[in-house]
Design a protein around this motif. Structure first.
Motif, short mmCIF file in Angstrom:
data_model
loop_
_atom_site.label_atom_id
_atom_site.label_comp_id
_atom_site.label_asym_id
_atom_site.label_seq_id
_atom_site.Cartn_x
_atom_site.Cartn_y
_atom_site.Cartn_z
N THR A 203 1.94 34.95 90.31
CA THR A 203 0.52 34.87 90.69
C THR A 203 0.35 35.04 92.19
O THR A 203 -0.53 35.78 92.64
N ASP A 204 1.18 34.36 92.97
CA ASP A 204 1.08 34.46 94.43
C ASP A 204 1.34 35.88 94.90
O ASP A 204 0.62 36.41 95.77
N GLU A 205 2.38 36.51 94.36
CA GLU A 205 2.73 37.87 94.78
C GLU A 205 1.65 38.88 94.40
O GLU A 205 1.28 39.74 95.21
N TRP A 206 1.15 38.77 93.19
CA TRP A 206 0.09 39.69 92.75
C TRP A 206 -1.18 39.47 93.57
O TRP A 206 -1.83 40.43 93.97
N HIS A 207 -1.55 38.22 93.78
CA HIS A 207 -2.78 37.93 94.52
C HIS A 207 -2.71 38.50 95.93
O HIS A 207 -3.66 39.14 96.41
N GLU A 208 -1.58 38.27 96.61
CA GLU A 208 -1.44 38.77 97.97
C GLU A 208 -1.49 40.30 98.01
O GLU A 208 -2.12 40.89 98.89
N ALA A 209 -0.85 40.94 97.06
CA ALA A 209 -0.86 42.42 97.02
C ALA A 209 -2.26 42.95 96.76
O ALA A 209 -2.71 43.91 97.39
N ILE A 210 -2.97 42.32 95.84
CA ILE A 210 -4.35 42.75 95.54
C ILE A 210 -5.24 42.57 96.75
O ILE A 210 -6.04 43.45 97.10
N VAL A 211 -5.12 41.42 97.40
CA VAL A 211 -5.95 41.14 98.58
C VAL A 211 -5.67 42.15 99.69
O VAL A 211 -6.61 42.69 100.32
N ARG A 212 -4.41 42.44 99.93
CA ARG A 212 -4.08 43.43 100.97
C ARG A 212 -4.70 44.78 100.66
O ARG A 212 -5.24 45.45 101.54
#
Length: 255
Positions: free
Chosen positions: A2-11
């Motif tokens: 979840t953390d990795e996907w969220h950060e990638a989406i936000v970027r």
């Protein structure tokens, strides 16, 4: 995850200038724990002999065909496998889309096959997605096998709050997968009920996305976008999530 996907989406969303990109929320459907045939863990140990005749060998060979380089001459695999599978092994190993390329690819093929073949197992996987969908998300983003699960779940629903489906690195175009989902259909599959926008992003380098364009293979319109990922991250979810085509699809749905 979840953390990795969220950060990638936000970027990705910040790169396409979506206001308040960091305020978005993400709910992940995780079903990896359901897969454990004794070979799960840090280092998979699949070999060509683990591929069953029929769908598994055909899908593996299709991935080999989608890899962009001809293999150099090499000795056959030590474990018996049909020549076509051995050819695909050499091609996938040379293409090096993953570390331990052939073993990881065989594991992926077997995961797809298990989902499609085992009804009770497939239901358990879809139940994980159903729990995530209870949060009523506006967009459903599905990667790799997840795109099969997402399509399969959506087509079983009379309605859904999701207006936009974004598939990334999807193998849904492989004819064997489409036939497994709809045995009574030849090529074209029905659309997902309630989904008005479907964007499919496939990297040129991603051999798992054996068919890059899904439009015309499903009822309704699919907007296909070609991406470029580095070779070793060709099928990587976070690489896809930061791709401008994925970000633009999410911006249009969330803006």
């Amino acid at each position: 995850m979840t953390d990795e996907w969220h950060e990638a989406i936000v970027r990705g969303l910040e790169n396409v200038s979506l206001p308040a990109a960091r305020d978005i929320t993400l709910e992940c459907a995780f079903y990896g724990h359901l897969y454990n045939d004794g070979k799960a863990g840090g280092r998979k140990s699949y070999v060509p002999a683990d591929l069953q005749p029929g769908f598994e060998q055909e899908f593996f060979i299709a991935i080999g065909e989608a890899a962009g380089e001809e293999p150099a001459a090499a000795d056959p695999t030590k474990v018996w496998a049909p020549r076509s599978v051995q050819w695909a092994v050499r091609r996938i190993e040379k293409y090096r889309m993953f570390d331990r390329a052939a073993s990881v690819t065989i594991g992926l093929v077997k995961q797809v096959a298990r989902y499609l073949r085992d009804d009770s197992f497939g239901k358990a996987v879809r139940d994980e997605l159903a729990r995530a969908m209870e949060t009523n998300p506006r967009v459903l983003v599905a990667h790799s096998l997840g795109s099969i699960v997402a399509y399969d779940w959506l087509r079983r629903q009379p309605s859904t709050p999701v207006d936009t489906l974004v598939t990334i690195g999807s193998p849904l175009g492989f004819r064997g997968i489409r036939k497994a989902l709809h045995p009574d259909l030849d090529t074209s599959l029905p659309p997902s009920p309630g989904v008005s926008t479907w964007v499919n992003v496939a990297a040129v380098e991603d051999a798992v996305a054996t068919v890059k364009e899904l439009d015309g293979l499903f009822g309704g319109e699919v907007t296909d976008r070609a991406a470029r990922n580095s070779r070793l991250k060709a099928h990587n979810a976070t690489a896809y999530l930061q791709n401008v085509h994925t970000s633009n699809a999410l911006k249009a749905a969330l803006g």
